[in-house]
Design a protein around this motif. Structure first.
Motif, PDB file in Angstrom:
ATOM      1  N   ASP A  22    -100.005   0.385  71.990  1.00  0.00           N
ATOM      2  CA  ASP A  22     -98.639   0.688  72.414  1.00  0.00           C
ATOM      3  C   ASP A  22     -98.598   1.422  73.742  1.00  0.00           C
ATOM      4  OD1 ASP A  22     -97.575  -0.439  70.096  1.00  0.00           O
ATOM      5  OD2 ASP A  22     -97.553   1.468  69.015  1.00  0.00           O
ATOM      6  N   ILE A  23     -99.638   2.182  74.057  1.00  0.00           N
ATOM      7  CA  ILE A  23     -99.576   3.019  75.259  1.00  0.00           C
ATOM      8  C   ILE A  23    -100.735   2.787  76.229  1.00  0.00           C
ATOM      9  CG2 ILE A  23     -98.272   4.828  74.082  1.00  0.00           C
ATOM     10  CD1 ILE A  23    -100.856   6.464  73.952  1.00  0.00           C
ATOM     11  N   MET A  24    -101.611   1.824  75.933  1.00  0.00           N
ATOM     12  CA  MET A  24    -102.757   1.600  76.818  1.00  0.00           C
ATOM     13  C   MET A  24    -102.301   1.017  78.153  1.00  0.00           C
ATOM     14  SD  MET A  24    -104.534  -1.851  75.331  1.00  0.00           S
ATOM     15  CE  MET A  24    -103.749  -3.458  75.537  1.00  0.00           C
ATOM     16  N   ASN A  25    -103.154   1.149  79.158  1.00  0.00           N
ATOM     17  CA  ASN A  25    -102.915   0.562  80.472  1.00  0.00           C
ATOM     18  C   ASN A  25    -103.665  -0.768  80.547  1.00  0.00           C
ATOM     19  OD1 ASN A  25    -101.486   2.856  81.846  1.00  0.00           O
ATOM     20  ND2 ASN A  25    -103.352   3.883  81.207  1.00  0.00           N
ATOM     21  N   SER A  26    -102.952  -1.803  80.928  1.00  0.00           N
ATOM     22  CA  SER A  26    -103.535  -3.134  81.002  1.00  0.00           C
ATOM     23  C   SER A  26    -102.817  -3.898  82.115  1.00  0.00           C
ATOM     24  CB  SER A  26    -103.337  -3.842  79.656  1.00  0.00           C
ATOM     25  OG  SER A  26    -104.018  -5.067  79.621  1.00  0.00           O
ATOM     26  N   PRO A  27    -103.462  -4.813  82.828  1.00  0.00           N
ATOM     27  CA  PRO A  27    -104.824  -5.303  82.646  1.00  0.00           C
ATOM     28  C   PRO A  27    -105.870  -4.315  83.161  1.00  0.00           C
ATOM     29  CG  PRO A  27    -103.850  -6.334  84.567  1.00  0.00           C
ATOM     30  CD  PRO A  27    -102.771  -5.488  83.935  1.00  0.00           C
ATOM     31  N   ILE A  54    -116.668  -0.918  85.195  1.00  0.00           N
ATOM     32  CA  ILE A  54    -117.751  -1.678  85.818  1.00  0.00           C
ATOM     33  C   ILE A  54    -118.142  -2.808  84.870  1.00  0.00           C
ATOM     34  CG2 ILE A  54    -120.059  -1.569  86.822  1.00  0.00           C
ATOM     35  CD1 ILE A  54    -117.830   0.086  88.266  1.00  0.00           C
ATOM     36  N   MET A  55    -117.977  -4.038  85.344  1.00  0.00           N
ATOM     37  CA  MET A  55    -118.237  -5.232  84.546  1.00  0.00           C
ATOM     38  C   MET A  55    -119.432  -5.989  85.107  1.00  0.00           C
ATOM     39  SD  MET A  55    -115.591  -5.366  82.305  1.00  0.00           S
ATOM     40  CE  MET A  55    -115.191  -7.021  81.820  1.00  0.00           C
ATOM     41  N   ASP A  56    -120.289  -6.455  84.200  1.00  0.00           N
ATOM     42  CA  ASP A  56    -121.422  -7.290  84.573  1.00  0.00           C
ATOM     43  C   ASP A  56    -121.344  -8.565  83.751  1.00  0.00           C
ATOM     44  OD1 ASP A  56    -123.731  -8.227  85.699  1.00  0.00           O
ATOM     45  OD2 ASP A  56    -125.067  -6.881  84.609  1.00  0.00           O
ATOM     46  N   LYS A  57    -121.019  -9.676  84.416  1.00  0.00           N
ATOM     47  CA  LYS A  57    -120.857 -10.967  83.727  1.00  0.00           C
ATOM     48  C   LYS A  57    -119.857 -10.858  82.586  1.00  0.00           C
ATOM     49  CE  LYS A  57    -125.544 -12.348  84.915  1.00  0.00           C
ATOM     50  NZ  LYS A  57    -126.897 -12.627  84.421  1.00  0.00           N
ATOM     51  N   ASP A  58    -118.674 -10.355  82.872  1.00  0.00           N
ATOM     52  CA  ASP A  58    -117.566 -10.214  81.926  1.00  0.00           C
ATOM     53  C   ASP A  58    -117.840  -9.233  80.788  1.00  0.00           C
ATOM     54  OD1 ASP A  58    -115.960 -12.024  83.319  1.00  0.00           O
ATOM     55  OD2 ASP A  58    -116.852 -13.727  82.269  1.00  0.00           O
ATOM     56  N   HIS A  93    -116.949   4.740  76.553  1.00  0.00           N
ATOM     57  CA  HIS A  93    -116.661   4.828  75.131  1.00  0.00           C
ATOM     58  C   HIS A  93    -115.419   3.994  74.855  1.00  0.00           C
ATOM     59  CE1 HIS A  93    -119.568   8.056  74.303  1.00  0.00           C
ATOM     60  NE2 HIS A  93    -119.247   8.505  75.505  1.00  0.00           N
ATOM     61  N   THR A  94    -115.376   3.356  73.680  1.00  0.00           N
ATOM     62  CA  THR A  94    -114.260   2.459  73.380  1.00  0.00           C
ATOM     63  C   THR A  94    -113.586   2.797  72.059  1.00  0.00           C
ATOM     64  OG1 THR A  94    -115.722   0.855  72.300  1.00  0.00           O
ATOM     65  CG2 THR A  94    -115.314   0.556  74.672  1.00  0.00           C
ATOM     66  N   ILE A  95    -112.401   2.220  71.887  1.00  0.00           N
ATOM     67  CA  ILE A  95    -111.626   2.363  70.667  1.00  0.00           C
ATOM     68  C   ILE A  95    -110.925   1.040  70.409  1.00  0.00           C
ATOM     69  CG2 ILE A  95    -109.575   3.246  71.893  1.00  0.00           C
ATOM     70  CD1 ILE A  95    -109.080   5.059  69.419  1.00  0.00           C
ATOM     71  N   GLU A  96    -110.739   0.702  69.135  1.00  0.00           N
ATOM     72  CA  GLU A  96    -110.025  -0.531  68.784  1.00  0.00           C
ATOM     73  C   GLU A  96    -108.535  -0.379  69.098  1.00  0.00           C
ATOM     74  OE1 GLU A  96    -111.109  -3.492  67.625  1.00  0.00           O
ATOM     75  OE2 GLU A  96    -113.197  -2.819  67.729  1.00  0.00           O
ATOM     76  N   LYS A 121    -110.676  -7.677  69.323  1.00  0.00           N
ATOM     77  CA  LYS A 121    -111.520  -8.825  68.988  1.00  0.00           C
ATOM     78  C   LYS A 121    -112.760  -8.888  69.880  1.00  0.00           C
ATOM     79  CE  LYS A 121    -107.942 -11.677  66.906  1.00  0.00           C
ATOM     80  NZ  LYS A 121    -107.228 -12.968  66.895  1.00  0.00           N
ATOM     81  N   GLY A 122    -113.381  -7.729  70.074  1.00  0.00           N
ATOM     82  CA  GLY A 122    -114.616  -7.658  70.834  1.00  0.00           C
ATOM     83  C   GLY A 122    -114.462  -7.755  72.339  1.00  0.00           C
ATOM     84  N   ARG A 123    -113.215  -7.798  72.825  1.00  0.00           N
ATOM     85  CA  ARG A 123    -112.974  -7.935  74.264  1.00  0.00           C
ATOM     86  C   ARG A 123    -112.241  -6.717  74.792  1.00  0.00           C
ATOM     87  NH1 ARG A 123    -109.009 -10.532  77.494  1.00  0.00           N
ATOM     88  NH2 ARG A 123    -107.802 -10.933  75.615  1.00  0.00           N
ATOM     89  N   LEU A 124    -112.649  -6.240  75.964  1.00  0.00           N
ATOM     90  CA  LEU A 124    -111.983  -5.093  76.578  1.00  0.00           C
ATOM     91  C   LEU A 124    -110.628  -5.540  77.112  1.00  0.00           C
ATOM     92  CD1 LEU A 124    -112.590  -2.061  77.337  1.00  0.00           C
ATOM     93  CD2 LEU A 124    -113.077  -2.937  79.630  1.00  0.00           C
ATOM     94  N   VAL A 125    -109.549  -4.898  76.635  1.00  0.00           N
ATOM     95  CA  VAL A 125    -108.199  -5.328  77.021  1.00  0.00           C
ATOM     96  C   VAL A 125    -107.397  -4.251  77.740  1.00  0.00           C
ATOM     97  CG1 VAL A 125    -108.030  -7.076  75.211  1.00  0.00           C
ATOM     98  CG2 VAL A 125    -107.295  -4.725  74.728  1.00  0.00           C
TER      99      VAL A 125
END
Length: 199
Positions: A22-27, A54-58, A93-96, A121-125
């Motif tokens: 509800d409050i995340m920043n995207s994209p 920092i992304m390496d091959k998505d 660090h991540t959160i669902e 679903k396993g993807r950074l959004v």
């Protein structure tokens, strides 16, 4: 209509519905581990943001913040065009996305950080920051306090005047009614016709 699970606030035993998505920043704004710190800083400036993934091959491999650039680059008198993003990045660090903002706040505090990557679903959004959580906290505290007062019988107002998320459908309502431990909106009580958006 799919019924959303009720999320419990462990401390107050109250239902809260503000979730990370509800409050995340995207994209997500990203850079390569091989980009220079100068390029990363320029991208952060142009996007008006304080951090970059920092992304390496998505695949997300780290995070660079304005603080990292200052402490790992400028303070060490290192040339920003000679440093790579991988030289100054830190662990991400991540959160669902469906977790509560309460859990986000706990993780931020636990790791002593200001930002979390948001995963669906396993993807950074997206990204959620401490300031995002703080921005919605006053409103959330007001809603939880009002609900708690009604449960304890401390508020003289009728329960139908409570605003918040319905425990049945998960939609926002200004006419929640407290009944047997849950807050139900007028639509779920059968007192109103669902709008096309909520149907």
């Amino acid at each position: 209509m799919v019924k959303k699970p009720v999320r419990e606030h462990a401390d107050a035993n109250m239902t809260t519905r503000v979730i990370v998505r509800d409050i995340m920043n995207s994209p997500v704004i990203s850079a390569s581990p091989h980009d220079t710190v100068r390029d990363v800083a320029k991208k952060m400036k142009s996007e008006n943001i304080g951090s970059i993934i920092i992304m390496d091959k998505d695949k997300p491999v780290g995070l660079v913040t304005d603080y990292d650039i200052v402490t790992q680059g400028v303070a060490k008198d290192a040339k920003p065009s000679a440093l790579k993003a991988s030289d100054v990045m830190r662990e991400l660090h991540t959160i669902e996305s469906e977790e509560s903002i309460t859990e986000a706040a706990r993780l931020l505090r636990k790791h002593g950080i200001k930002r979390l990557g948001v995963v669906y679903k396993g993807r950074l959004v997206g990204i959620i920051s401490a300031s995002d959580v703080i921005a919605v906290t006053p409103d959330l505290v007001d809603v939880v306090s009002e609900k708690a007062g009604i449960i304890r019988g401390e508020l003289g107002r009728p329960a139908g005047k409570v605003s918040g998320y319905c425990d049945e459908c998960g939609e926002w309502s200004d006419l929640l009614q407290y009944d047997e431990g849950t807050f139900i909106c007028e639509v779920c009580r059968g007192e109103a016709t669902p709008t096309p958006e909520s149907a």
